[in-house]
Design a protein around this motif. Sequence first.
Motif, PDB file in Angstrom:
ATOM      1  N   ARG A   1      54.542 -35.271 -36.697  1.00  0.00           N
ATOM      2  CA  ARG A   1      53.946 -36.426 -36.187  1.00  0.00           C
ATOM      3  C   ARG A   1      53.728 -37.519 -37.061  1.00  0.00           C
ATOM      4  NH1 ARG A   1      48.446 -34.397 -32.681  1.00  0.00           N
ATOM      5  NH2 ARG A   1      49.808 -33.136 -30.986  1.00  0.00           N
ATOM      6  N   ILE A   2      53.691 -37.217 -38.700  1.00  0.00           N
ATOM      7  CA  ILE A   2      53.778 -38.321 -39.531  1.00  0.00           C
ATOM      8  C   ILE A   2      54.891 -39.057 -39.436  1.00  0.00           C
ATOM      9  CG2 ILE A   2      53.896 -38.406 -41.938  1.00  0.00           C
ATOM     10  CD1 ILE A   2      52.038 -35.918 -42.354  1.00  0.00           C
ATOM     11  N   VAL A   3      56.139 -38.602 -39.112  1.00  0.00           N
ATOM     12  CA  VAL A   3      57.466 -38.970 -39.082  1.00  0.00           C
ATOM     13  C   VAL A   3      57.443 -39.797 -37.735  1.00  0.00           C
ATOM     14  CG1 VAL A   3      59.965 -38.890 -39.125  1.00  0.00           C
ATOM     15  CG2 VAL A   3      58.360 -37.457 -40.536  1.00  0.00           C
ATOM     16  N   ASP A   4      56.864 -39.331 -36.735  1.00  0.00           N
ATOM     17  CA  ASP A   4      56.992 -39.870 -35.541  1.00  0.00           C
ATOM     18  C   ASP A   4      55.997 -41.441 -35.795  1.00  0.00           C
ATOM     19  OD1 ASP A   4      58.031 -37.851 -33.914  1.00  0.00           O
ATOM     20  OD2 ASP A   4      56.107 -37.138 -33.259  1.00  0.00           O
ATOM     21  N   LYS A   5      54.891 -41.372 -36.549  1.00  0.00           N
ATOM     22  CA  LYS A   5      54.304 -42.650 -36.586  1.00  0.00           C
ATOM     23  C   LYS A   5      55.015 -43.662 -37.428  1.00  0.00           C
ATOM     24  CE  LYS A   5      49.709 -40.344 -36.231  1.00  0.00           C
ATOM     25  NZ  LYS A   5      48.281 -40.219 -36.780  1.00  0.00           N
ATOM     26  N   ALA A   6      55.709 -43.020 -38.297  1.00  0.00           N
ATOM     27  CA  ALA A   6      56.445 -44.186 -39.224  1.00  0.00           C
ATOM     28  C   ALA A   6      57.712 -44.542 -38.541  1.00  0.00           C
ATOM     29  CB  ALA A   6      56.915 -43.184 -40.378  1.00  0.00           C
ATOM     30  N   MET A   7      58.290 -43.743 -37.753  1.00  0.00           N
ATOM     31  CA  MET A   7      59.471 -44.261 -36.949  1.00  0.00           C
ATOM     32  C   MET A   7      58.809 -45.366 -35.746  1.00  0.00           C
ATOM     33  SD  MET A   7      62.412 -42.907 -37.297  1.00  0.00           S
ATOM     34  CE  MET A   7      63.082 -41.330 -38.386  1.00  0.00           C
ATOM     35  N   LEU A   8      57.545 -45.075 -35.291  1.00  0.00           N
ATOM     36  CA  LEU A   8      57.217 -45.931 -34.244  1.00  0.00           C
ATOM     37  C   LEU A   8      56.877 -47.405 -34.861  1.00  0.00           C
ATOM     38  CD1 LEU A   8      56.012 -46.474 -31.535  1.00  0.00           C
ATOM     39  CD2 LEU A   8      53.755 -45.712 -32.419  1.00  0.00           C
ATOM     40  N   LYS A   9      56.525 -47.422 -36.156  1.00  0.00           N
ATOM     41  CA  LYS A   9      56.351 -48.672 -36.872  1.00  0.00           C
ATOM     42  C   LYS A   9      57.574 -49.557 -37.197  1.00  0.00           C
ATOM     43  CE  LYS A   9      51.829 -47.430 -39.289  1.00  0.00           C
ATOM     44  NZ  LYS A   9      51.515 -47.189 -40.722  1.00  0.00           N
TER      45      LYS A   9
ATOM     46  N   LYS B   1      64.844 -36.416 -48.854  1.00  0.00           N
ATOM     47  CA  LYS B   1      64.902 -34.675 -48.878  1.00  0.00           C
ATOM     48  C   LYS B   1      63.231 -34.413 -48.555  1.00  0.00           C
ATOM     49  CE  LYS B   1      66.484 -34.300 -53.062  1.00  0.00           C
ATOM     50  NZ  LYS B   1      67.134 -33.782 -54.248  1.00  0.00           N
ATOM     51  N   LEU B   2      62.541 -35.511 -49.051  1.00  0.00           N
ATOM     52  CA  LEU B   2      61.053 -35.142 -48.885  1.00  0.00           C
ATOM     53  C   LEU B   2      60.938 -35.341 -47.258  1.00  0.00           C
ATOM     54  CD1 LEU B   2      58.225 -34.728 -49.570  1.00  0.00           C
ATOM     55  CD2 LEU B   2      58.026 -37.268 -50.024  1.00  0.00           C
ATOM     56  N   PHE B   3      61.374 -36.269 -46.679  1.00  0.00           N
ATOM     57  CA  PHE B   3      61.199 -36.654 -45.103  1.00  0.00           C
ATOM     58  C   PHE B   3      61.594 -35.509 -44.354  1.00  0.00           C
ATOM     59  CE2 PHE B   3      61.555 -41.277 -45.941  1.00  0.00           C
ATOM     60  CZ  PHE B   3      60.336 -41.544 -46.589  1.00  0.00           C
ATOM     61  N   VAL B   4      62.795 -34.885 -44.831  1.00  0.00           N
ATOM     62  CA  VAL B   4      63.186 -33.677 -44.142  1.00  0.00           C
ATOM     63  C   VAL B   4      62.117 -32.647 -44.150  1.00  0.00           C
ATOM     64  CG1 VAL B   4      64.836 -31.742 -44.294  1.00  0.00           C
ATOM     65  CG2 VAL B   4      65.706 -34.220 -44.509  1.00  0.00           C
ATOM     66  N   VAL B   5      61.429 -32.369 -45.058  1.00  0.00           N
ATOM     67  CA  VAL B   5      60.370 -31.231 -45.164  1.00  0.00           C
ATOM     68  C   VAL B   5      59.176 -31.815 -44.564  1.00  0.00           C
ATOM     69  CG1 VAL B   5      58.770 -30.068 -46.695  1.00  0.00           C
ATOM     70  CG2 VAL B   5      61.314 -30.508 -47.674  1.00  0.00           C
ATOM     71  N   ILE B   6      58.896 -32.824 -44.417  1.00  0.00           N
ATOM     72  CA  ILE B   6      57.723 -33.300 -43.745  1.00  0.00           C
ATOM     73  C   ILE B   6      57.990 -33.362 -42.316  1.00  0.00           C
ATOM     74  CG2 ILE B   6      56.300 -35.300 -43.171  1.00  0.00           C
ATOM     75  CD1 ILE B   6      56.542 -36.209 -46.301  1.00  0.00           C
ATOM     76  N   ASN B   7      59.297 -33.564 -41.654  1.00  0.00           N
ATOM     77  CA  ASN B   7      59.352 -33.559 -40.407  1.00  0.00           C
ATOM     78  C   ASN B   7      59.318 -32.131 -39.802  1.00  0.00           C
ATOM     79  OD1 ASN B   7      60.307 -35.350 -38.102  1.00  0.00           O
ATOM     80  ND2 ASN B   7      62.236 -34.070 -38.164  1.00  0.00           N
TER      81      ASN B   7
END
Length: 260
Positions: free
Chosen positions: A237-245, A226-232
């Motif tokens: 870009r924060i989720v982009d970086k996490a996904m890239l890792k 639920k938090l990731f949905v809000v951040i995304n």
Amino acid sequence: MKLHDRVFLLLGGTGGIGKALVEPLVRAGSRVIVASRHPERIGHLEGVSPVCLDLAAVDLDQQLARLTEAYPEIDGVIHCAGQNRFAGLARMSVDELDAQLNVNLRSAMLVARHFAPRFETAGSGALVFVGSTFGSIGFPGYTAYCATKFGLRGFTEALRRELADTAVQVVYVAPRATATDMNAEAVNELNRALGNSVDTPQAVAAAILKAMENGDRRRFLGWPEKLFVVINGILPRIVDKAMLKQLPVIRRFLNTKVAS
């Protein structure tokens, strides 16, 4: 919304989350009409009526018309049917793309188009749609699935606002990863490798019923999802970086023969 003395049409009720909804709905005092391409798989359960319906069919609107002629007492629809495939976009066939678009999104739109005017005329009714966390966060290997679930989320939001001055309730529930037969073994292994939490269909079904009883307009399941949905939505870009890792791990399972 109340569940007692209701007649719900359940789409996707022969497996996973839908199957887990049947008995709790009956226990709550609802009558459940379970629609499936293979109604013979439903069996004989008290309070449950199996019917034949193909959500991917070109003539779905006509099938829905015949269904409501046979069951005019339907006053709620729960749409939890879905298709997905964990694969790179280039490895998806046109038929696989069409199947996800037709079942996950087109059928939901046609179902709402059919029932919303009837519920509005009746002065009550509920349209419940089961989406996904992937309807808010794009995830590698699920491009088509995400597209349909993003579409479903947007559709239900617009529909809710369109019907805001009526008695028709529109509910959207977005589960996170759920242990269903729809997941290939590569997906299960990926979830374990990434440390993703996976809910049981029964837990998701209970959350859907709670959202319905509470009159929620939308409900997202799972933490930290639920938090990731809000951040995304705010800082993608924060989720982009996490996904890239995570991408090397995702690719390892994405390219297995099991996933294809």
